[in-house]
Design a protein around this motif. Structure first.
Motif, PDB file in Angstrom:
ATOM      1  N   PRO A 153      10.211  36.942 -14.802  1.00 13.02           N
ATOM      2  CA  PRO A 153      11.675  37.044 -14.691  1.00 13.02           C
ATOM      3  C   PRO A 153      12.350  35.897 -15.435  1.00 13.02           C
ATOM      4  O   PRO A 153      11.938  34.738 -15.327  1.00 13.02           O
ATOM      5  N   LEU A 154      13.387  36.200 -16.178  1.00 10.60           N
ATOM      6  CA  LEU A 154      14.079  35.165 -16.945  1.00 10.60           C
ATOM      7  C   LEU A 154      14.632  34.080 -16.033  1.00 10.60           C
ATOM      8  O   LEU A 154      14.678  32.900 -16.403  1.00 10.60           O
ATOM      9  N   GLY A 155      15.045  34.471 -14.830  1.00 12.69           N
ATOM     10  CA  GLY A 155      15.569  33.481 -13.901  1.00 12.69           C
ATOM     11  C   GLY A 155      14.542  32.449 -13.488  1.00 12.69           C
ATOM     12  O   GLY A 155      14.894  31.307 -13.163  1.00 12.69           O
ATOM     13  N   ASP A 214      19.964  35.338 -24.245  1.00 16.32           N
ATOM     14  CA  ASP A 214      19.303  34.327 -25.075  1.00 16.32           C
ATOM     15  C   ASP A 214      18.451  34.955 -26.167  1.00 16.32           C
ATOM     16  O   ASP A 214      17.827  36.009 -25.979  1.00 16.32           O
ATOM     17  N   HIS A 215      18.440  34.280 -27.313  1.00 17.24           N
ATOM     18  CA  HIS A 215      17.469  34.596 -28.360  1.00 17.24           C
ATOM     19  C   HIS A 215      16.162  33.900 -28.012  1.00 17.24           C
ATOM     20  O   HIS A 215      16.140  32.701 -27.695  1.00 17.24           O
ATOM     21  N   VAL A 216      15.055  34.633 -28.051  1.00 13.94           N
ATOM     22  CA  VAL A 216      13.751  34.117 -27.603  1.00 13.94           C
ATOM     23  C   VAL A 216      12.804  34.067 -28.802  1.00 13.94           C
ATOM     24  O   VAL A 216      12.669  35.048 -29.540  1.00 13.94           O
ATOM     25  N   ASN A 261      14.363  42.542 -22.081  1.00 15.93           N
ATOM     26  CA  ASN A 261      15.332  43.527 -21.595  1.00 15.93           C
ATOM     27  C   ASN A 261      16.515  42.906 -20.861  1.00 15.93           C
ATOM     28  O   ASN A 261      17.284  43.614 -20.203  1.00 15.93           O
ATOM     29  N   GLY A 262      16.647  41.581 -20.959  1.00 15.28           N
ATOM     30  CA  GLY A 262      17.748  40.908 -20.288  1.00 15.28           C
ATOM     31  C   GLY A 262      17.437  40.479 -18.876  1.00 15.28           C
ATOM     32  O   GLY A 262      18.207  39.733 -18.262  1.00 15.28           O
ATOM     33  N   ARG A 263      16.317  40.943 -18.335  1.00 13.45           N
ATOM     34  CA  ARG A 263      15.937  40.584 -16.967  1.00 13.45           C
ATOM     35  C   ARG A 263      14.599  39.859 -16.910  1.00 13.45           C
ATOM     36  O   ARG A 263      14.410  38.969 -16.088  1.00 13.45           O
ATOM     37  N   GLU A 264      13.682  40.249 -17.789  1.00 11.68           N
ATOM     38  CA  GLU A 264      12.336  39.691 -17.718  1.00 11.68           C
ATOM     39  C   GLU A 264      11.693  39.682 -19.092  1.00 11.68           C
ATOM     40  O   GLU A 264      12.128  40.377 -20.017  1.00 11.68           O
ATOM     41  N   LEU A 265      10.655  38.874 -19.184  1.00 10.60           N
ATOM     42  CA  LEU A 265       9.916  38.711 -20.432  1.00 10.60           C
ATOM     43  C   LEU A 265       8.504  39.226 -20.211  1.00 10.60           C
ATOM     44  O   LEU A 265       7.836  38.845 -19.242  1.00 10.60           O
TER      45      LEU A 265
END
Length: 430
Positions: A384-386, A394-396, A408-412
């Motif tokens: 999870p990004l959090g 964010d650009h990763v 997807n904006g929620r997880e990597l």
């Protein structure tokens, strides 16, 4: 070469980076081998921040061998019981020149020169009752013969209730300064914790008038309770015994560096030990001539942990004969930026086989995250990004592979090999 030609010291906003002869040459390194590594560093690593060349233990032992130490070794000493380079291994040291000529050659390459020294005073100096430079004392009067290193028989400790003890360290370090030494790795200082020896050595450096950096070893069982004393006296300090190219050695560092990383700063650096990468064991204490036995993913994990925890980086492999893949790891500028520009570095999660670290860039906008798998087989992980402090927009970028990574904006989603790691940079769009 004059002292003014030495590389200018800088305020250490990042940990020291360099090469040390121990993992490849043990007690036996020669002048030609030191210069070969220094030249390679100048040509390939200096632009990436690597700037220090360190000659490790027993440079004063003419009969040094691989796989151990000689009892009652015939150390080369001057008339005051101070160690001198063995001329059969360091020809430029002949006629009392010491390390002056070699240090000058290293400085000409734009690098800094360092050496290893054992705590205390040589037993041979004590037996011969050699005078202590600048005093009326003799070596037998200042030695603490009950204070000995458990793994090397060269020295006794010093009796710091005697004024001649400080005088001996002052004279030893003054000679190092005269040679042009920039970095001293002082061994047998931390296990047990020799508080008075450490303070005396730091005082000798201060009295030398030269900005010599002090590194302390070996580091077994070092407690954070000593942090203030360490910062007051040293640039860096080991937090473990010798680390070799074995995964259990690397895995054990996760807990240690999680403990020390929040205290890393320009006031001093906890050292996770040398990097046993590339061509090691040529004439070393441990093992035979070999390329690093860690797998490629394990080597990436090792270096990722050292970077995200801001450990000093001291390459242990012979640089000219290490494979290109190893040199590529050491010169990855995107990954090295984590060492140079991060803060608030910490472990945020360790559950089962997953370990997560985070850090912030000094630009106040960029964040870093390291994802480690301790599993013995490949794993697909969802983070999870959090959990790593990242934002949905964010650009990763994965820094080892120089790859922009979608999420997807929620997880990597992360797929890692056994004992593998990924190192990410998260930056706001625009």
């Amino acid at each position: 070469m004059t002292r003014s030609a030495r590389p200018l010291p800088e305020r250490r906003l990042r940990p020291p980076m360099g090469w040390n002869s121990w993992d490849c040459y043990g007690t036996t390194v020669t002048e030609d081998e030191v210069l070969a590594n220094a030249t390679f560093m100048r040509d390939h690593l200096l632009p990436h921040g690597w700037d220090t060349v360190v000659v490790d233990i027993q440079w004063y032992e003419p009969t040094a061998r691989a796989h151990g130490y000689n009892d009652d070794a015939p150390l080369v000493l001057d008339g005051y019981g101070r160690q001198l380079p063995a001329p059969n291994r360091f020809p430029s040291a002949a006629d009392g020149a010491g390390f002056g000529p070699l240090a000058a050659r290293v400085h000409e390459l734009g690098l800094r020169f360092g050496l290893h020294i054992m705590r205390g005073i040589p037993r041979r100096a004590v037996a011969a009752r050699l005078p202590v430079a600048g005093t009326d004392f003799t070596a037998d009067e200042i030695a603490d013969t009950d204070s000995v290193c458990p793994w090397n028989s060269d020295n006794y400790g010093l009796d710091h209730d005697h004024p001649g003890a400080q005088a001996y360290y002052d004279a030893q370090v003054a000679q190092f300064a005269d040679w042009g030494v920039d970095f001293v790795k002082a061994d047998d200082m931390l296990f047990p914790y020799h508080e008075r020896e450490i303070a005396a050595y730091a005082q000798a450096i201060a009295r030398s008038g030269q900005p010599i950096e002090l590194s302390l070893s070996p580091g077994t069982d070092v407690s954070l309770a000593h942090l203030d004393h360490l910062r007051a006296n040293a640039t860096m300090w080991r937090v473990c015994d010798d680390l070799w190219d074995r995964w259990p050695d690397v895995e054990a560092q996760f807990a240690r560096m999680a403990r020390w990383a929040p205290s890393q700063s320009e006031h001093g650096w906890a050292d996770a030990d040398m990097l046993p990468l590339g061509h090691i064991g040529i004439r070393a204490e441990r093992g035979e001539d070999r390329q690093c036995a860690l797998t490629g993913p394990e080597q990436t994990s090792l270096l990722t942990l050292w970077l995200i925890s801001r450990s000093p980086l001291m390459m242990g492999g012979d640089l000219p004969t290490s494979p290109p893949e190893t040199i590529a790891l050491l010169t990855n500028d995107e990954a090295l930026d984590v060492l140079f520009h991060s803060r608030d570095n910490r472990e945020v999660l360790r559950e089962r086989d997953l370990v997560l670290w985070t850090a912030r860039d000094t630009d106040e906008h960029t964040r870093y995250a390291a994802v480690f798998s301790l599993a013995d087989e490949p794993r697909h992980l969802t983070v999870p990004l959090g959990d790593i402090g990242a934002h949905p927009d964010d650009h990763v970028r994965e820094l080892w592979t120089h790859t922009d990574t979608a999420h997807n904006g929620r997880e990597l989603s992360v797929t890692l090999p056994a004992h593998g790691a990924a190192l990410y940079r998260f930056a706001p769009l625009g």
